[in-house]
Write a protein that holds these residues in place. Structure first.
Motif, mmCIF file in Angstrom:
data_model
loop_
_atom_site.group_PDB
_atom_site.id
_atom_site.type_symbol
_atom_site.label_atom_id
_atom_site.label_comp_id
_atom_site.label_asym_id
_atom_site.label_seq_id
_atom_site.Cartn_x
_atom_site.Cartn_y
_atom_site.Cartn_z
ATOM 1 N N VAL A 37 4.245 50.166 48.840
ATOM 2 C CA VAL A 37 3.401 49.053 48.395
ATOM 3 C C VAL A 37 2.794 49.344 47.031
ATOM 4 C CG1 VAL A 37 1.321 47.710 48.879
ATOM 5 C CG2 VAL A 37 2.878 48.295 50.746
ATOM 6 N N TRP A 38 2.249 50.546 46.857
ATOM 7 C CA TRP A 38 1.554 50.851 45.604
ATOM 8 C C TRP A 38 2.524 50.926 44.429
ATOM 9 C CZ3 TRP A 38 2.818 55.146 42.772
ATOM 10 C CH2 TRP A 38 3.556 56.154 43.431
ATOM 11 N N SER A 39 3.702 51.536 44.634
ATOM 12 C CA SER A 39 4.656 51.672 43.530
ATOM 13 C C SER A 39 5.284 50.315 43.184
ATOM 14 C CB SER A 39 5.746 52.690 43.869
ATOM 15 O OG SER A 39 6.428 52.337 45.061
ATOM 16 N N LEU A 40 5.596 49.506 44.202
ATOM 17 C CA LEU A 40 6.129 48.167 43.946
ATOM 18 C C LEU A 40 5.115 47.333 43.169
ATOM 19 C CD1 LEU A 40 8.320 45.986 44.480
ATOM 20 C CD2 LEU A 40 7.078 45.423 46.581
ATOM 21 N N SER A 41 3.861 47.433 43.555
ATOM 22 C CA SER A 41 2.817 46.661 42.881
ATOM 23 C C SER A 41 2.652 47.087 41.429
ATOM 24 C CB SER A 41 1.486 46.810 43.631
ATOM 25 O OG SER A 41 1.611 46.346 44.967
ATOM 26 N N LEU A 42 2.857 48.385 41.155
ATOM 27 C CA LEU A 42 2.770 48.854 39.767
ATOM 28 C C LEU A 42 3.976 48.390 38.945
ATOM 29 C CD1 LEU A 42 1.426 52.506 40.237
ATOM 30 C CD2 LEU A 42 0.175 50.502 39.396
ATOM 31 N N TRP A 43 5.156 48.380 39.568
ATOM 32 C CA TRP A 43 6.362 47.973 38.847
ATOM 33 C C TRP A 43 6.345 46.493 38.469
ATOM 34 C CZ3 TRP A 43 9.941 50.477 36.287
ATOM 35 C CH2 TRP A 43 10.228 51.809 36.588
ATOM 36 N N VAL A 44 5.620 45.663 39.221
ATOM 37 C CA VAL A 44 5.608 44.232 38.885
ATOM 38 C C VAL A 44 4.660 43.919 37.731
ATOM 39 C CG1 VAL A 44 6.194 43.529 41.243
ATOM 40 C CG2 VAL A 44 3.791 43.599 40.556
ATOM 41 N N ILE A 45 3.838 44.870 37.315
ATOM 42 C CA ILE A 45 2.867 44.587 36.252
ATOM 43 C C ILE A 45 3.541 44.243 34.921
ATOM 44 C CG2 ILE A 45 1.044 45.603 34.823
ATOM 45 C CD1 ILE A 45 0.010 47.030 37.301
ATOM 46 N N PRO A 46 4.518 45.039 34.424
ATOM 47 C CA PRO A 46 5.130 44.694 33.134
ATOM 48 C C PRO A 46 5.838 43.342 33.144
ATOM 49 C CG PRO A 46 5.600 46.972 33.712
ATOM 50 C CD PRO A 46 5.005 46.337 34.930
ATOM 51 N N THR A 47 6.598 43.061 34.204
ATOM 52 C CA THR A 47 7.295 41.771 34.254
ATOM 53 C C THR A 47 6.298 40.623 34.420
ATOM 54 O OG1 THR A 47 9.095 40.552 35.323
ATOM 55 C CG2 THR A 47 7.723 41.895 36.745
ATOM 56 N N GLY A 48 5.236 40.870 35.190
ATOM 57 C CA GLY A 48 4.207 39.847 35.317
ATOM 58 C C GLY A 48 3.526 39.559 33.994
ATOM 59 N N PHE A 49 3.271 40.589 33.199
ATOM 60 C CA PHE A 49 2.602 40.444 31.917
ATOM 61 C C PHE A 49 3.363 39.501 30.981
ATOM 62 C CE2 PHE A 49 1.584 41.879 27.599
ATOM 63 C CZ PHE A 49 0.184 41.856 27.635
ATOM 64 N N LEU A 50 4.678 39.388 31.164
ATOM 65 C CA LEU A 50 5.508 38.567 30.281
ATOM 66 C C LEU A 50 5.761 37.165 30.812
ATOM 67 C CD1 LEU A 50 8.017 41.407 29.458
ATOM 68 C CD2 LEU A 50 6.606 40.243 27.746
ATOM 69 N N CYS A 51 5.411 36.899 32.076
ATOM 70 C CA CYS A 51 5.733 35.600 32.683
ATOM 71 C C CYS A 51 5.070 34.441 31.940
ATOM 72 C CB CYS A 51 5.312 35.581 34.149
ATOM 73 S SG CYS A 51 6.316 36.594 35.239
ATOM 74 N N ALA A 52 3.742 34.438 31.898
ATOM 75 C CA ALA A 52 3.018 33.324 31.285
ATOM 76 C C ALA A 52 3.350 33.159 29.801
ATOM 77 C CB ALA A 52 1.516 33.501 31.487
ATOM 78 N N PRO A 53 3.413 34.241 28.994
ATOM 79 C CA PRO A 53 3.788 34.051 27.592
ATOM 80 C C PRO A 53 5.166 33.424 27.400
ATOM 81 C CG PRO A 53 2.749 36.183 27.874
ATOM 82 C CD PRO A 53 2.964 35.620 29.259
ATOM 83 N N THR A 54 6.139 33.809 28.241
ATOM 84 C CA THR A 54 7.491 33.251 28.095
ATOM 85 C C THR A 54 7.499 31.756 28.368
ATOM 86 O OG1 THR A 54 8.403 35.373 28.831
ATOM 87 C CG2 THR A 54 9.894 33.491 28.807
ATOM 88 N N MET A 55 6.844 31.337 29.441
ATOM 89 C CA MET A 55 6.794 29.920 29.780
ATOM 90 C C MET A 55 5.968 29.134 28.754
ATOM 91 S SD MET A 55 6.358 30.285 33.919
ATOM 92 C CE MET A 55 6.768 28.587 34.299
ATOM 93 N N THR A 56 4.871 29.724 28.296
ATOM 94 C CA THR A 56 4.022 29.048 27.320
ATOM 95 C C THR A 56 4.741 28.855 26.004
ATOM 96 O OG1 THR A 56 2.004 29.948 28.299
ATOM 97 C CG2 THR A 56 1.864 29.231 26.022
ATOM 98 N N ALA A 57 5.424 29.884 25.538
ATOM 99 C CA ALA A 57 6.121 29.792 24.256
ATOM 100 C C ALA A 57 7.192 28.705 24.283
ATOM 101 C CB ALA A 57 6.742 31.144 23.908
ATOM 102 N N ALA A 58 7.947 28.630 25.382
ATOM 103 C CA ALA A 58 8.978 27.593 25.475
ATOM 104 C C ALA A 58 8.359 26.201 25.453
ATOM 105 C CB ALA A 58 9.793 27.791 26.753
ATOM 106 N N THR A 59 7.280 26.000 26.201
ATOM 107 C CA THR A 59 6.613 24.702 26.225
ATOM 108 C C THR A 59 6.050 24.342 24.857
ATOM 109 O OG1 THR A 59 6.003 25.057 28.537
ATOM 110 C CG2 THR A 59 4.813 23.337 27.357
#
Length: 403
Positions: A298-320
């Motif tokens: 649980v802890w390692s999976l949660s840490l691994w999702v941080i970098p990809t999560g950090f890019l989610c909103a910027p990617t969608m915002t930039a396209a819009t």
């Protein structure tokens, strides 16, 4: 970087009200995909591939309906365009909750997607009208932050409903709250077109003349689809990984950290004085999604999702942001609808493939396949945009201050 733009937006009461309404309206929508997945693999005793087909049916329906509803908003206004959606959602979700047949759930999901209340399109379209162009990047980023806040809460609420009641009750609750969300926007009625003062001279749209669709816009729609492939891979991968290690109760925590990192990324992106090309952001998103399956606890999976999560909103915002800039106002609702369709097509095309990968090789396959699809689309778009005839004019976008 500067955060003054966020303060200006929050000081504007209509914009602030729109953000608050969007936050509450998106919570059930954010919970729905996870609840449907748990409904299929739980009470219906299905596979992740079958859950992916249900998700694909829903997203195909939303993809078909999104441009149509966007065009209706352009022509008829928001209220008249969403009334059929409110009625349909109120009827279809209870039927789905009572369904004991997987075969019935697939067409139901398609129709539910077809009449999905287009909160995303309404909010982004309204912001493009209500906010000055110099604050548009900040406004879209703020909306992404609001969406991520809803995402942090939505899946967690869905898990609580499923574990404490049942998946069927969770679906019924989601349907009723989506009806309330639709009624809330019906009452709020945010503007979707600029007000015209008869005493003022007519100002022509700053958008391109003639047909609104162009090759640069097509690339932006393709990038939007690739973004959803990465998100679906992470979404299904998290659920599968936590089920494999028998920690389904930790879904809310991992999803929450994923959403929180995206929220932070959106806040930072909105404070930038220059836009970042969506192509580059999608490439980074895809590459950071691929290794998430290395998290076996649980802890390692949660840490691994941080970098990809950090890019989610910027990617969608930039396209819009780029779509709004390259589209005339009188066709912007339709363009936002097509972006919604692109999201849905990306999700629909990738969900079954990702589901099969999870069934065949395990949860890590979902992250790898979703990330590879996003990476391939980013490279394709990047190569196409190198051609002079297809290169968008980004100067005016990149130089627009964020406030």
């Amino acid at each position: 970087m500067g955060f003054r733009g966020y303060a200006e937006l929050w000081a504007d009461r209509p914009v602030r009200t729109l953000f608050v309404a969007a936050f509450f309206a998106r919570i059930p929508a954010m919970a729905a995909p996870l609840v449907f997945t748990l409904f299929v693999v739980g009470p219906l005793d299905g596979t992740y591939a079958q859950a992916g087909i249900v998700a694909a049916a829903s997203t195909i329906g939303a993809g078909v309906g999104s441009p149509w509803r966007g065009r209706l908003i352009d022509k008829l206004g928001m209220r008249r365009a969403i009334i059929p959606s409110i009625v349909a959602v109120g009827v279809l979700y209870p039927i789905a909750a009572l369904s004991t047949s997987y075969a019935l759930l697939v067409p139901l999901s398609f129709v539910m997607g077809l009449f999905l209340i287009p909160i995303f399109s309404i909010v982004r379209l309204s912001l493009s009208v209500m906010v000055e162009e110099r604050l548009r990047r900040t406004a879209f980023s703020a909306d992404s932050v609001v969406a991520e806040a809803s995402f942090i809460i939505g899946p967690a609420v869905g898990v609580v409903l499923v574990t404490q009641a049942s998946a069927a009750w969770a679906l019924f609750a989601i349907g009723m709250t989506e009806v309330v969300a639709g009624l809330m926007f019906l009452r709020l009625n945010p503007p979707t077109r600029s007000a015209v003062d008869p005493d003022e001279p007519v100002v022509e749209s700053s958008g391109p003349k003639g047909p609104w669709m162009s090759v640069p816009l097509a690339f932006l729609f393709l990038i939007s689809g690739g973004t959803l492939a990465a998100l679906i891979g992470t979404d299904l991968g998290i659920v599968a990984q936590l089920r494999e290690i028998d920690h389904v109760g930790s879904i809310g925590f991992t999803y929450g950290l994923w959403g929180l990192s995206s929220l932070i990324g959106g806040v930072i992106y909105g404070s930038l004085n220059k836009s970042i090309r969506p192509t580059y952001l999608l490439l980074a998103l895809g590459l950071t999604t691929i290794p998430v399956g290395l998290g076996s606890e649980v802890w390692s999976l949660s840490l691994w999702v941080i970098p990809t999560g950090f890019l989610c909103a910027p990617t969608m915002t930039a396209a819009t942001e780029w779509i709004a800039k390259l589209t005339p106002e009188d066709r912007r609702g339709e363009a936002m609808g097509w972006q919604g369709t692109s999201f849905m097509i990306g999700g629909a095309a990738s969900s079954p493939i990702i589901g099969v990968a999870i069934d065949e090789v395990g949860a890590w396959g979902g992250f790898v396949v979703g990330g590879l699809i996003a990476t391939a689309i980013a490279l394709l778009a990047w190569g196409g945009q190198l051609l002079p005839a297809f290169k968008p004019d980004s100067h005016s976008i990149e130089e627009t201050p964020a406030g």
